[in-house]
Design an enzyme around this catalytic site. Structure first.
Site, PDB file in Angstrom:
ATOM      1  CD  GLU A   9      41.510  10.670 -27.326  1.00 54.74           C
ATOM      2  OE1 GLU A   9      40.942  11.794 -27.305  1.00 54.74           O
ATOM      3  OE2 GLU A   9      42.739  10.538 -27.307  1.00 54.74           O
ATOM      4  CG  HIS A 150      44.564  13.727 -29.420  1.00 54.73           C
ATOM      5  ND1 HIS A 150      44.618  14.236 -28.143  1.00 54.73           N
ATOM      6  CD2 HIS A 150      45.240  14.602 -30.203  1.00 54.73           C
ATOM      7  CE1 HIS A 150      45.300  15.372 -28.154  1.00 54.73           C
ATOM      8  NE2 HIS A 150      45.684  15.619 -29.388  1.00 54.73           N
TER       9      HIS A 150
END
Length: 233
Positions: A9, A150
């Protein structure tokens, strides 16, 4: 064969524009079986998190403010990666960020020859179809109901199952990893699993060569069959 399935990420789309990696999640597989070994870490990007990026992964400036810098955890990550091939979805994106962070802290970048891109595999198998991780999980019946936002380790777990399906398939959930190997992720920024795959106990194979007594009993049984079909052959 050892492989690492991983996801990252970030604060944005391009490390060349100053974007940084803020989370990485890795899962070890040997011969397409999860070993229970994982690596997971959050990093302080030393910059503000854009709102658009935070909406995707939920990682705020406040949450990341007390996490370690990438340079302080690079050695631990590299030790886990070893020389294994690295599997990611749209892998060039993740490689770009991983290598940008390694270069920033004076480490050698990871070779592109170690890259395995599940997006490229999916394109060759399903041309013209939707190829996002969500779409492919739906296609292969992989449960993603717990994926609200996510997350690097969560997405790596989903990708592990997807990678298996894309490369030939294997029954998911065979119970090869003990419950103790399930990662417990806290907010302290780093979690590496020490659990190992459960060792199964197998019965030694039987020696199938018949002894004299077995042969005699078999002959007696065959001789007692009336009008055997093989007599007409």
């Amino acid at each position: 064969m050892r492989e690492i399935i991983f996801d990252t990420e970030t604060t944005g789309f391009d490390p060349k524009n100053g974007d940084r990696m803020v989370e990485i999640g890795c899962i070890e597989m040997i011969d397409r079986i999860e070993t229970g070994q994982t690596f997971h870490c959050y990093y302080n990007p030393q910059r503000l998190m854009p709102k658009a990026a935070e909406e995707v992964h939920g990682l705020s400036d406040v949450f990341l403010s007390d996490k370690k810098l990438f340079k302080d955890g690079a050695g631990e990550l590299l030790e886990f990666l070893g020389e294994a091939n690295l599997v990611a979805h749209n892998a060039q994106f993740d490689f770009n960020f991983l290598n940008a962070e390694l270069i920033l802290c004076g480490q050698k970048p990871v070779s592109q020859f170690r890259m395995v891109d599940t997006l490229a595999i999916a394109k060759s198998k399903h041309p013209g179809a939707k190829l996002s991780l969500d779409a492919l999980c739906s296609r292969y019946g992989i449960d993603r109901s717990h994926r609200v936002k996510h997350g690097a380790l969560l997405d790596a777990e989903l990708l592990t199952q997807l990678y298996i399906e894309l490369t030939g398939g294997r029954q998911i959930g065979l119970g090869l990893v003990s419950e103790a190997a399930v990662p417990q992720i806290g907010d302290n920024g780093s979690a590496r699993l020490a659990g190992k795959a459960e060792r199964k106990q197998f019965i030694a194979p039987r020696k199938y060569t018949p002894n004299a007594d077995e042969l005699a009993r078999h002959k007696s049984f065959i001789d007692g069959i009336e009008n055997p079909i093989w007599a007409d052959i």
